[in-house]
Design a protein around this motif. Structure first.
Motif, mmCIF file in Angstrom:
data_model
loop_
_atom_site.group_PDB
_atom_site.id
_atom_site.type_symbol
_atom_site.label_atom_id
_atom_site.label_comp_id
_atom_site.label_asym_id
_atom_site.label_seq_id
_atom_site.Cartn_x
_atom_site.Cartn_y
_atom_site.Cartn_z
ATOM 1 N N LYS A 1 -59.825 30.550 -12.511
ATOM 2 C CA LYS A 1 -60.617 30.428 -11.581
ATOM 3 C C LYS A 1 -62.144 30.638 -11.707
ATOM 4 N N ARG A 2 -62.451 31.667 -12.887
ATOM 5 C CA ARG A 2 -63.614 32.169 -13.204
ATOM 6 C C ARG A 2 -64.452 30.825 -13.832
ATOM 7 N N PHE A 3 -63.720 30.215 -15.020
ATOM 8 C CA PHE A 3 -64.501 29.339 -15.855
ATOM 9 C C PHE A 3 -64.232 27.801 -15.444
ATOM 10 N N ARG A 4 -63.145 27.378 -14.594
ATOM 11 C CA ARG A 4 -62.778 26.197 -14.345
ATOM 12 C C ARG A 4 -63.885 25.316 -14.129
ATOM 13 N N ASP A 5 -65.070 25.485 -13.094
ATOM 14 C CA ASP A 5 -66.120 24.675 -12.887
ATOM 15 C C ASP A 5 -67.018 24.737 -13.613
ATOM 16 N N ALA A 6 -67.141 25.857 -14.670
ATOM 17 C CA ALA A 6 -68.223 26.173 -15.470
ATOM 18 C C ALA A 6 -68.229 25.227 -17.051
ATOM 19 N N ILE B 1 -75.558 27.601 -16.924
ATOM 20 C CA ILE B 1 -75.295 26.237 -16.732
ATOM 21 C C ILE B 1 -73.711 25.867 -16.982
ATOM 22 N N ASN B 2 -73.368 24.852 -16.586
ATOM 23 C CA ASN B 2 -72.063 24.236 -16.630
ATOM 24 C C ASN B 2 -72.309 23.408 -18.222
ATOM 25 N N ALA C 1 -76.741 26.768 -12.596
ATOM 26 C CA ALA C 1 -75.850 27.559 -11.422
ATOM 27 C C ALA C 1 -77.005 28.122 -10.291
ATOM 28 N N PRO C 2 -77.130 27.835 -9.210
ATOM 29 C CA PRO C 2 -78.008 28.672 -8.275
ATOM 30 C C PRO C 2 -77.951 30.123 -8.815
ATOM 31 N N LYS C 3 -79.400 30.687 -8.425
ATOM 32 C CA LYS C 3 -79.563 32.010 -8.968
ATOM 33 C C LYS C 3 -78.754 33.064 -8.386
#
Length: 601
Positions: A242-247, A545-546, A553-555
Motif C-alpha cells: 500500500k505504501r509503495f505501490r504508486d511510488a 517523486i514516482n 508528489a504534492p507537498k
C-alpha cells in the motif's frame, strides 16, 4: 466424563468430544492452533457452502520413559451398514456487556533486550547482500532463504509432532464457536496436565477469543492466546504494498518481469505469501545503497576505505566455503563491528540528509528488514527476542496505514508477550527455545514455520484436496458423516502423501538449486538496472517523486508519507495512554453487529 478412543476423549460443555491423537504426550509444552476452513461444495448460486473450524495440536519430540496408555475398550461387532449420528449442537454463548483486559504496561527493558537480536539479524543480512555481490556474473550464493539454510548446517533438527483435532462444525464468525474453541482448549490443557496452554489464531479469531477470555478471566486464565505470525506477515506485506505501490513499486514488478501483470495487485495486497518479490526489491535497494556507501566513506572518513576492502576480501573467502562456521567467524570479526558502525551512520545519512526520495525508499529497506524478514527469521530460527522486535516495529505502521484491527490488538498482544517472564514463566522458557514455531521438515535447519501457517500446510491442505471437498454432497446426512471423521481422513491422507512422495531428505531446497540461484540473480539485476534507468533514489538529493514516471508528489502528501512512521508512533503512544495498552469496548465493533445478553451454558 472420560472415555478412551485411540487417545484421550473429552466431553465438552456442549457434549462434543475432543480426541487427542495417541502421539500427543502429557506434561509436554503444547501449542494449539485453530483456523477457519471453507468447504467447497458446488451450489448453483454459491450460497449454502459450509464454514467450519480446523485445529491442530503441536508438541516437540521428547525422549524418555512414557506413561502406559489405557487399554482400548472392546467393541462388539454389530454388522451395521450405516452409522447413526446424534446431533451435537453447540451451547449458545451470548456476550452481554463488553469487558476489556486489565491495563498491562510494556516491560521497557525487554524492548532493549530485543535490539541485540535485531542487530545480529542486520549483520547477517548485510553479509548475505555483500556475499551476493562478490560475483554476480557467475552467481553461486543462494538467495536469502537458501543462504540461511547453508549457514545453519550445524544446527540440530528435530521434527515436531502435529496431530489433528476434530473439526468444529460451526462458522468461525460466531462467538458461540469461539467459546467452544476455548472450552475445548481448556479441556485439552487439563488432560495434558499443563499449567498453561498456548492457543494460536488469526487476527479475526483472536479478537473474538480475547473478548471472551477477558470477560471470563478465571475460567480461561490458563490459556495464553497468541496472534498468528503467518497472518501478521501477510498484513505487513499488505502495508508495504500500500505504501509503495504508486511510488513506482508496481511498475518495477511488471517492467522487471518479476511478477505477471495480472498477479501484481494480489502480490502487493499481501495475498501471495510465497512470491519472492520483496526479497528481490530489498536486495536491489541494498545494492544501490552500497554503491553510494563507498564514495561516502571516502569523502567522510577516507582512512576507513582500506578497511572496507579488507572486509570484502573476507566476505569472498566466506562465500567460497559457505557454512555456519565461516559465517560465525565473520560475524565475530572486529572488521564487521567497525563496518556496521559506518554502515549505520550512512543509512542515517540516507534517511535524514539525502532528500525526501532517499528517506522514502530507505523506509522500504527498514520495513522489509525489520518487519518482514525479521518475522520470518524469528520464526525460522526460533528467536523470540527478534520476534518481539519485529512486532514492536510493525505496530506504528499499522496505525499509520489504517490497519485498525491489527493496531488495536497487536498493542495489548505485544504488552502481554513482554510480560511472559513474570506472568507465564514456563511459556517464556519454551518460547526462548523456539517453541513458538513448528519444525515440519526433517532436513531444513532454517525450516521452522509459524504455528498458524502449520495449519495451512497440514490439516487445511489435506481437507481441501480435490475429491475431498470439491463437488461435495449437499445431503445433510452425508455432510454430518463427513465432519465426524474429517480429522481422521485428513491425517490418513497426509500420511499417504508422505509415503507416496517418499523421503525428501536427499532433495535440497529449491533456493539452493543452481537454476533457481541464477533466476534470483537475474531478477535482482533486472530491478537494479531498471532503477538506474529511471531514478536512483540514493544517488542525489531529490524531492519525493514516482521513480518510474518522475511525477512529483504534492507537498502535503509528501510530508505525510515521510512522517508516516512518526505519526504512527504518536498514535500508538496516545492509544497506550488512553487505554492502558488495551482496545476499548467503545472502539471495537461487535462481531455480529448486534448487542447480546449474557447467558453461558
Amino acid at each position: 466424563m472420560k472415555k478412551v478412543l485411540k487417545g484421550s476423549q473429552l466431553a465438552t460443555a456442549s457434549n462434543q468430544r475432543v480426541v487427542l491423537p495417541a502421539s500427543i504426550k502429557p506434561h509436554v509444552f503444547t501449542n494449539l492452533a485453530w483456523d477457519s476452513i471453507d468447504r467447497l461444495e458446488e451450489t448453483l448460486t454459491g450460497k449454502g457452502t459450509s464454514h467450519r473450524v480446523n485445529g491442530i495440536v503441536v508438541q516437540a519430540n521428547v525422549y524418555g520413559p512414557q506413561l502406559p496408555r489405557a487399554e482400548l475398550p472392546h467393541i462388539e461387532k454389530l454388522k451395521q451398514r450405516s452409522v447413526t449420528i446424534e446431533d451435537q449442537e453447540l451451547g449458545v454463548y451470548v456476550a452481554g456487556a463488553r469487558v476489556g483486559p486489565q491495563p498491562l504496561p510494556t516491560r521497557e527493558h525487554c524492548v532493549q533486550e530485543t535490539k541485540e537480536a535485531a542487530l545480529l539479524a542486520c549483520k547477517k543480512n548485510l553479509v548475505w547482500a555483500l556475499a551476493r555481490k562478490t560475483d554476480t556474473e557467475n552467481q553461486t550464493i543462494p538467495s536469502w532463504t537458501g543462504f540461511n539454510i547453508s549457514t545453519r548446517d550445524q544446527e540440530p533438527i528435530s521434527q515436531d509432532i502435529v496431530g489433528y483435532l476434530p473439526t468444529i462444525n460451526s462458522p468461525a464468525t460466531q462467538l458461540t464457536t469461539v467459546f467452544e474453541i476455548l472450552n475445548q482448549s481448556e479441556l485439552i490443557r487439563k488432560e495434558l496436565h499443563l499449567e498453561t496452554i498456548v492457543v494460536v489464531m488469526d487476527q479475526a479469531l483472536y479478537a473474538k477469543a480475547t473478548e471472551i477470555a477477558w470477560k471470563h478471566k478465571e475460567r480461561f486464565s490458563n490459556i495464553l492466546l497468541r496472534m498468528g505470525t503467518f497472518h501478521t506477515i501477510c498484513n505487513a506485506l499488505a502495508i508495504l504494498g500500500k505504501r509503495f505501490r504508486d511510488a513506482g513499486l508496481k511498475d518495477i514488478c511488471i517492467e522487471a518481469a518479476i511478477v505477471a501483470e495480472g498477479s501484481v495487485n494480489g502480490v502487493l495486497d499481501g495475498k501471495h505469501y510465497n512470491r519472492a518479490v520483496h526479497k528481490y526489491i530489498y536486495e536491489a535497494l541494498m545494492r544501490l545503497a552500497w554503491a553510494e556507501f563507498t564514495p561516502w566513506v571516502e569523502d567522510s572518513v577516507p582512512e576507513k576505505s582500506g578497511m572496507i576492502k579488507s572486509f570484502l576480501d573476507n566476505v569472498k573467502d566466506m562465500a567460497s566455503d559457505l557454512n555456519q562456521q565461516t559465517l560465525n567467524n565473520l560475524l565475530q570479526s572486529p572488521l564487521l563491528a567497525e563496518l556496521i558502525t559506518l554502515w549505520t551512520d550512512f543509512l542515517e545519512h540516507l534517511r535524514h540528509n539525502n532528500g525526501e526520495l532517499s528517506a522514502f525508499w530507505m523506509s522500504y529497506i527498514d520495513m522489509a528488514e525489520d518487519v518482514i524478514l525479521g518475522l520470518l527469521r524469528a520464526s525460522r530460527e526460533g528467536d523470540w527476542e527478534l520476534h518481539l522486535h519485529a512486532i514492536r516495529t510493525m505496530i506504528p505502521w499499522c496505525f499509520a496505514y489504517d490497519k485498525i484491527n491489527y493496531a488495536r490488538y497487536l498493542s495489548p498482544y505485544f504488552a502481554q508477550m513482554t510480560n511472559l517472564p513474570e506472568k507465564h514463566p514456563s511459556v517464556y522458557e519454551a518460547f526462548k527455545t523456539g517453541q513458538f514455531s513448528v519444525q515440519l521438515s526433517s532436513n531444513n535447519p532454517f525450516g521452522w514455520i509459524p504455528v498458524d501457517q502449520a495449519t495451512e500446510v497440514t490439516v487445511n491442505k489435506d481437507t481441501q484436496t480435490p475429491g475431498g471437498t470439491t463437488r461435495f454432497s449437499l445431503n445433510a446426512g452425508a455432510v454430518k458423516h463427513y465432519y465426524i471423521t474429517a480429522e481422521h481422513r485428513s491425517a490418513f491422507l497426509g500420511q499417504l502423501r508422505e509415503m507416496v512422495q517418499g523421503n525428501k531428505s536427499e532433495v535440497c531446497h529449491a533456493e539452493l538449486q543452481r537454476p533457481r540461484i541464477q533466476k534470483d540473480e537475474e531478477a535482482v539485476s533486472a530491478v537494479v538496472s531498471l532503477i538506474h534507468e529511471w531514478v536512483n533514489p540514493f544517488a542525489e538529493k531529490r524531492d519525493l517523486i514516482n521513480i518510474s514516471t518522475a511525477k512529483a508528489a504534492p507537498k502535503e502528501i509528501a510530508s505525510d508519507l515521510i512522517k508516516a512512521y512518526e505519526i504512527g508512533e504518536q498514535c500508538y503512544a496516545t492509544f497506550k495512554d488512553e487505554t492502558g495498552e488495551r482496545p476499548t469496548s467503545k472502539e471495537i465493533p461487535l462481531p455480529n453487529g448486534n448487542q447480546q445478553a449474557e447467558n453461558i451454558q
